[in-house]
Design an enzyme around this catalytic site. Sequence first.
Site, PDB file in Angstrom:
ATOM      1  N   ALA A 231      33.922  20.083  66.378  1.00  0.00           N
ATOM      2  CA  ALA A 231      35.008  19.750  65.217  1.00  0.00           C
ATOM      3  C   ALA A 231      34.552  20.644  64.139  1.00  0.00           C
ATOM      4  O   ALA A 231      33.548  21.326  64.025  1.00  0.00           O
ATOM      5  CB  ALA A 231      35.037  18.581  64.613  1.00  0.00           C
ATOM      6  N   SER A 232      35.830  21.088  63.269  1.00  0.00           N
ATOM      7  CA  SER A 232      35.752  21.748  62.162  1.00  0.00           C
ATOM      8  C   SER A 232      35.276  23.209  62.569  1.00  0.00           C
ATOM      9  O   SER A 232      35.920  23.833  63.250  1.00  0.00           O
ATOM     10  CB  SER A 232      34.712  21.272  60.993  1.00  0.00           C
ATOM     11  N   GLY A 233      34.070  23.694  62.184  1.00  0.00           N
ATOM     12  CA  GLY A 233      33.403  24.973  62.628  1.00  0.00           C
ATOM     13  C   GLY A 233      33.373  25.009  64.124  1.00  0.00           C
ATOM     14  O   GLY A 233      33.542  26.096  64.806  1.00  0.00           O
TER      15      GLY A 233
ATOM     16  N   TYR B  29      36.747  25.837  64.986  1.00  0.00           N
ATOM     17  CA  TYR B  29      36.960  27.469  64.571  1.00  0.00           C
ATOM     18  C   TYR B  29      36.584  28.081  65.815  1.00  0.00           C
ATOM     19  O   TYR B  29      37.404  29.205  66.063  1.00  0.00           O
ATOM     20  CB  TYR B  29      36.195  27.494  63.195  1.00  0.00           C
TER      21      TYR B  29
ATOM     22  N   GLY C 115      39.012  18.870  66.582  1.00  0.00           N
ATOM     23  CA  GLY C 115      39.771  19.271  65.660  1.00  0.00           C
ATOM     24  C   GLY C 115      39.332  19.428  64.212  1.00  0.00           C
ATOM     25  O   GLY C 115      38.240  20.203  64.347  1.00  0.00           O
TER      26      GLY C 115
END
Length: 242
Positions: A51-53, A56, A73
């Site tokens: 998730a997040s990074g 990314y 996500g």
Amino acid sequence: RQAEHNDRVAAVVLHVNSPGGDAFASDLMWREVLRVGKQKPVVVAMGDVAASGGYYIAAPAAAIVAQPATLTGSIGVISLRPVLAGMLERAGINTVVLSRGAHSGLFSVTEPLNDDERQALRAQIFATYDDFKQRVRAGRGLTEGDLEPIAGGRVWSGADALERGLVDQLGGMPEALIRAQELANLPQDREAPIMVLRGRREWSPPKPFPTGDSILAMLDMLHDTARTRVWAVLPFWTGDVP
């Protein structure tokens, strides 16, 4: 980079198991995945959380494989800017900040933000968020209208992410390997030899586990095992994902 420059590697499976972190570090890793992907297919295999990074760096992959319960996500950006003046005063610590120029004390923890600094920090957060969304749109082929309702820091399970176009299929490492072979135009073989790379330099690539009754092959394996730089000499697990 080892995988990128090694001619024995036809495709890369990147295992991501991370709740994210620093935006700059995430962007550096995103760049590496993007560059490798121009040379050979990169498939991301998500662990319990990506998730997040963690998402990314997965965005530019040719394919993303998530487990049904993977938490993924969290396409969003937060920033914490503490004010420790009161705590430092109670601890008897005196601080002096020397600065020059507008917003030079933006990240000082000794004074609260003024209105201009608050707006500057807000602009920085939203600029980073816009970059994040641009990376996802480019990697996943989503429009801004498609992405906005599923971004904003929202967290999805792997199954929900599949429905929303954030991942390509459900499964684990075996499925990710098969997908990588498919993208590299290789025969689909769950027992194909793999090379495990963990970021260090000058490691010897592993050899497939000896088959048959070849004593010489077994002796070679034992010789490699005695070396100081060995990844692994083992058959690849071929169990199915529940």
